[in-house]
Design a protein around this motif. Structure first.
Motif, PDB file in Angstrom:
ATOM      1  N   LYS A 133     -80.555 -16.573 -46.568  1.00  0.00           N
ATOM      2  CA  LYS A 133     -81.049 -16.866 -47.909  1.00  0.00           C
ATOM      3  C   LYS A 133     -80.341 -18.093 -48.481  1.00  0.00           C
ATOM      4  N   ALA A 134     -78.992 -18.137 -48.314  1.00  0.00           N
ATOM      5  CA  ALA A 134     -78.237 -19.279 -48.824  1.00  0.00           C
ATOM      6  C   ALA A 134     -78.697 -20.575 -48.157  1.00  0.00           C
TER       7      ALA A 134
ATOM      8  N   SER B   4     -70.244 -18.639 -59.694  1.00  0.00           N
ATOM      9  CA  SER B   4     -70.316 -17.196 -59.423  1.00  0.00           C
ATOM     10  C   SER B   4     -69.124 -16.528 -60.079  1.00  0.00           C
TER      11      SER B   4
ATOM     12  N   PHE C  81     -74.236 -11.227 -49.604  1.00  0.00           N
ATOM     13  CA  PHE C  81     -75.516 -11.938 -49.606  1.00  0.00           C
ATOM     14  C   PHE C  81     -75.846 -12.411 -48.199  1.00  0.00           C
TER      15      PHE C  81
ATOM     16  N   TYR D 100     -69.520 -11.690 -47.533  1.00  0.00           N
ATOM     17  CA  TYR D 100     -68.985 -11.108 -48.759  1.00  0.00           C
ATOM     18  C   TYR D 100     -68.161 -12.192 -49.450  1.00  0.00           C
TER      19      TYR D 100
ATOM     20  N   LYS E 146     -67.468 -11.486 -56.457  1.00  0.00           N
ATOM     21  CA  LYS E 146     -67.877 -11.463 -55.063  1.00  0.00           C
ATOM     22  C   LYS E 146     -69.056 -10.513 -54.875  1.00  0.00           C
TER      23      LYS E 146
ATOM     24  N   TYR F  15     -68.395 -15.495 -52.910  1.00  0.00           N
ATOM     25  CA  TYR F  15     -69.012 -16.116 -54.080  1.00  0.00           C
ATOM     26  C   TYR F  15     -70.203 -16.958 -53.610  1.00  0.00           C
ATOM     27  N   GLU F  16     -71.416 -16.494 -53.938  1.00  0.00           N
ATOM     28  CA  GLU F  16     -72.622 -17.062 -53.328  1.00  0.00           C
ATOM     29  C   GLU F  16     -72.811 -18.529 -53.682  1.00  0.00           C
ATOM     30  N   ASN F  17     -72.789 -18.870 -54.975  1.00  0.00           N
ATOM     31  CA  ASN F  17     -73.071 -20.251 -55.365  1.00  0.00           C
ATOM     32  C   ASN F  17     -72.005 -21.220 -54.866  1.00  0.00           C
TER      33      ASN F  17
ATOM     34  N   LYS G 210     -72.630 -21.849 -51.275  1.00  0.00           N
ATOM     35  CA  LYS G 210     -73.738 -22.794 -51.080  1.00  0.00           C
ATOM     36  C   LYS G 210     -73.276 -24.227 -51.354  1.00  0.00           C
TER      37      LYS G 210
END
Length: 729
Positions: A583-584, A573, A579, A616, A576, A618-620, A623
């Motif tokens: 979903k994650a 990612s 998300f 809030y 920021k 870094y999504e990846n 995960k």
């Protein structure tokens, strides 16, 4: 119209008359003219009213120091009744107790409904105003002798005092004073001997006074009559005592000054007269006397006789700051003290300047050379430091920097001076930079923040900015100094470790994908065989082909989506974002859900505060943290698994500014000896482990997303708790 004009004229003339009409004041003294206390009250009152042409002051003396009985009061009543039968007073001022008591008794008959103001009243009992309903007509100023403060003053000035002789008489005031003195005696008898005298002939008293030594002091209270009943004026009694006394004499009233009393905290006749005059002016200006409160705190003053202070070598400045001295001889220095001091200081300064001028010039030359050398050294020192450094003034303009900062900005140093952050940095960085500057200029605290700079060659550099406020030599805030620490290599190293951690998970990911693809491949194989059989038997129909294509595409799309999830997981990612937690977790479940299931483990998701909670960050990378923790839990359960199915429980909840994710597994507790070390880099208990998975989880959650991650054993289970903010920084 005529009537209105007449009415206006009448109003005008009535106002003018009210302003110019004479105001009548009766000043009734308890004592006689020539008695200093009474004379000074009169003088103060006359002075206050002297500037008013429309005030007529009538002064009457009752002479009660010499005569004071009921028959005498009746005679005075008859006299005043005749004297003032044609006079109308606006206000009456009563000086001392006798006058007030007389007016309370006879006001209804002599001066009905006329307001009365008193001054010089000793030991006032407010209940006296209840007599004849006088309370609504009377107010004034109390005269209160402060014995306690005078005793304190005497004991301070004479710390070696052995005896204090107190001289009083048996007059009405004297007896009341005796009662108050007896309350104070026990406290001060521990410090010095107290000899109280109020029942002696003058000759006997003079003998006592003549035998006093240097460790004795006198407190002269009152002496209008001695034991024989012989009357003395205030001057006569004090002068006879003073003629034989060789020790300091302190008093309680200012009228004894000039006759041998040093002074003290004195009840001032002048202050009494001034205070009651101001009250009288309020009454004359229309204020109802019931709205004027009695001034219960006597306006006493510290007053001293210069001649007596000098005689006994007493420096009153050691003991008091607010006082008055009378009889002080004229002194040019004291009168023009400031001017003389300024002149002397100026002359001294000029002399010193002249003497030291040449030395100062030489010293300045040396200092200039030393300063030039120092500035050159500081310049070289700053330019040698590899960190970029700059400093601004309070207006946010750059006033200097080192070579490293100039090289970073790709500008000469002189081109940077005078610019603002908005002229050197991108707008978003400049805004944040300015906000930080404003904050620390107010708080005077240091600040540490991060900044990423994008350059024209598409290079990105990361910096930690350490800022502090600096002050000028005069103590005023000069501006802000900033030292920029280049952490690009560290950031890249952490990113490399994150990717390395992802690659370490790839084995499990590939196995998970194999599990994911197994079912759709079996399904596709069965459909291919079925369509082949129908073709060979010549039973293939168009609808069967369409259904085969449709079902095959569903399986292929499912397999394609799995690959996309895998690819997204590997992609870092860049910024920021906000998300959904659900979903994650759903995407993680898509990748490893079936593998977990086929590992004889049930995975439960509990959305305690709803499914719309967000993060809030870094999504990846986040995960990756979840995947690492779930994989670790799965592997631990598989290592220690019995016949029954294992459990991984994931609880999602909300707390103030953070959302919380708990990952609980029943694969057995972590050894307490190592539980505090599992987040350390390269720490692992696996023979083939890298030891970076949990370390990177901590880096991602705490350093990059400003959250918290911790672990604990709880009732045989292991609980990993992640707290992450859901709002922007």
């Amino acid at each position: 119209m005529k009537k209105i004009l007449i009415l206006i004229n009448l109003l005008f003339f009535s106002v003018c008359y009210a302003q110019t009409s004479t105001k009548e004041i009766l000043l009734l003294h308890s004592y006689h003219k020539g008695y200093k206390w009474t004379d000074e009250i009169s003088s103060a009152i006359e002075k206050e009213f002297a500037s008013y042409n429309n005030i007529n002051l009538t002064t009457v003396y009752m002479d009660t120091k010499r005569v004071s009985n009921k028959i005498y009061y009746e005679k005075l009543y008859e006299l005043y009744k005749e004297e003032f039968k044609t006079r109308k007073f606006d206000v009456i001022i009563a000086s001392d107790n006798s006058a007030l008591e007389f007016l309370i008794e006879y006001q209804k008959r002599l001066f009905p409904n006329i307001p009365i103001l008193f001054c010089g009243i000793n030991y006032f009992d407010e209940s006296i105003l209840e007599k004849n309903g006088m309370k609504k007509y009377v107010s004034g100023v109390l005269e209160q002798v402060d014995l306690e403060k005078n005793f304190e003053l005497i004991s301070k000035i004479h710390p070696k005092l052995k005896k204090l002789i107190i001289i009083n008489d048996k007059s009405r005031t004297g007896l009341i004073m005796k009662e108050d003195l007896e309350k104070i005696f026990p406290k001060y008898r521990k410090k010095f001997k107290i000899e109280y005298i109020d029942d002696m002939r003058m000759n006997e008293l003079k003998k006592v006074v003549s035998k006093t030594d240097k460790n004795t002091a006198l407190l002269f209270v009152l002496l209008f009559k001695d034991k024989t009943g012989k009357f003395f004026t205030y001057k006569q009694s004090l002068k006879q005592i003073k003629s034989l006394a060789h020790v300091p004499i302190y008093g309680l009233w200012d009228f004894y000054l000039n006759y041998g009393v040093i002074g003290g905290l004195l009840t001032s006749a002048q202050a009494q007269g001034e205070a009651v005059s101001k009250m009288a002016m309020k009454v004359l200006n229309g204020t109802d006397i019931s709205q004027i409160p009695i001034l219960k705190k006597s306006p006493n003053r510290y007053i001293f006789d210069y001649n007596e202070l000098k005689k006994f070598d007493i420096n009153i400045e050691k003991y008091l700051t607010n006082y008055k001295i009378i009889n002080r001889p004229f002194s040019f220095y004291r009168k023009y003290k400031i001017l003389v001091n300024i002149t002397i200081i100026t002359m001294v300064i000029f002399i010193i300047l002249i003497i030291l001028m040449k030395a100062n010039i030489n010293r300045r030359k040396k200092l200039q050379r030393a300063l030039s050398n120092r500035l050159e050294f500081d310049k070289v020192l700053l330019d040698t430091i590899p960190n970029a450094i700059y400093y601004k003034n309070v207006d946010g303009k750059f006033i200097g920097c080192n070579l490293a900062f100039a090289d970073l900005m790709q500008l000469p140093k002189h081109d940077i001076i005078g610019k603002t952050a908005f002229e050197l940095f991108p707008e978003d960085i400049a805004i944040k930079n300015t906000q930080v500057d404003e904050k620390i200029l107010k708080t005077l605290e240091t600040d540490t923040s991060e900044m990423a700079l994008h350059f024209s060659n598409k290079e990105i550099k990361y910096f930690i900015l350490n800022k502090a406020v600096y002050k000028n030599i005069d103590g005023r805030i000069g501006g802000i100094v900033c030292i920029m620490d280049d952490i690009t290599e560290r950031v890249q190293q952490k990113q490399f470790l994150i990717q390395q951690s992802k690659l370490a998970e790839m084995g499990d990911m590939v196995a998970a994908i194999a599990h994911q693809w197994n079912e759709p491949l079996v399904e596709l194989s069965a459909q291919v065989q079925d369509i082949q059989t129908s073709y060979l038997l010549n039973e293939l129909k168009d609808c069967q082909v369409e259904e085969f294509v449709k079902d095959s595409m569903i399986q292929i799309q499912y397999m394609s989506r799995t690959l996309n999830d895998f690819r997204n997981f590997l992609k870092p990612s860049t910024k920021k974002v906000i998300f959904l937690i659900k979903k994650a977790l759903d995407e993680i479940n898509e990748i490893i859900g079936k593998q977990v299931f086929y590992s004889n483990i049930d995975m439960h998701f509990n959305y305690i505060d709803g499914e719309d909670l967000v993060i809030y960050g870094y999504e990846n990378e986040f995960k990756q943290v979840l995947l690492n923790l779930i994989n670790n839990a799965k592997n631990k359960i598989m290592e220690n698994q019995s016949e029954k199915r294992g459990n991984i429980i994931i609880n999602i909840s909300k707390e103030q500014e953070y959302n919380i994710i708990e990952i609980i597994d029943d694969g057995g507790e972590i050894d307490e000896k190592i539980i505090s070390s599992i987040f350390e880099p390269y720490f692992t208990t696996k023979t083939d482990g890298t030891g970076i998975g949990l370390y990177m989880a901590k880096v991602i959650v705490e350093d990059k997303m400003h959250g918290f991650i911790k672990v604990k054993n709880f009732e045989g289970n292991v609980v990993f708790t992640i707290k992450v903010p859901y709002k922007k920084d």
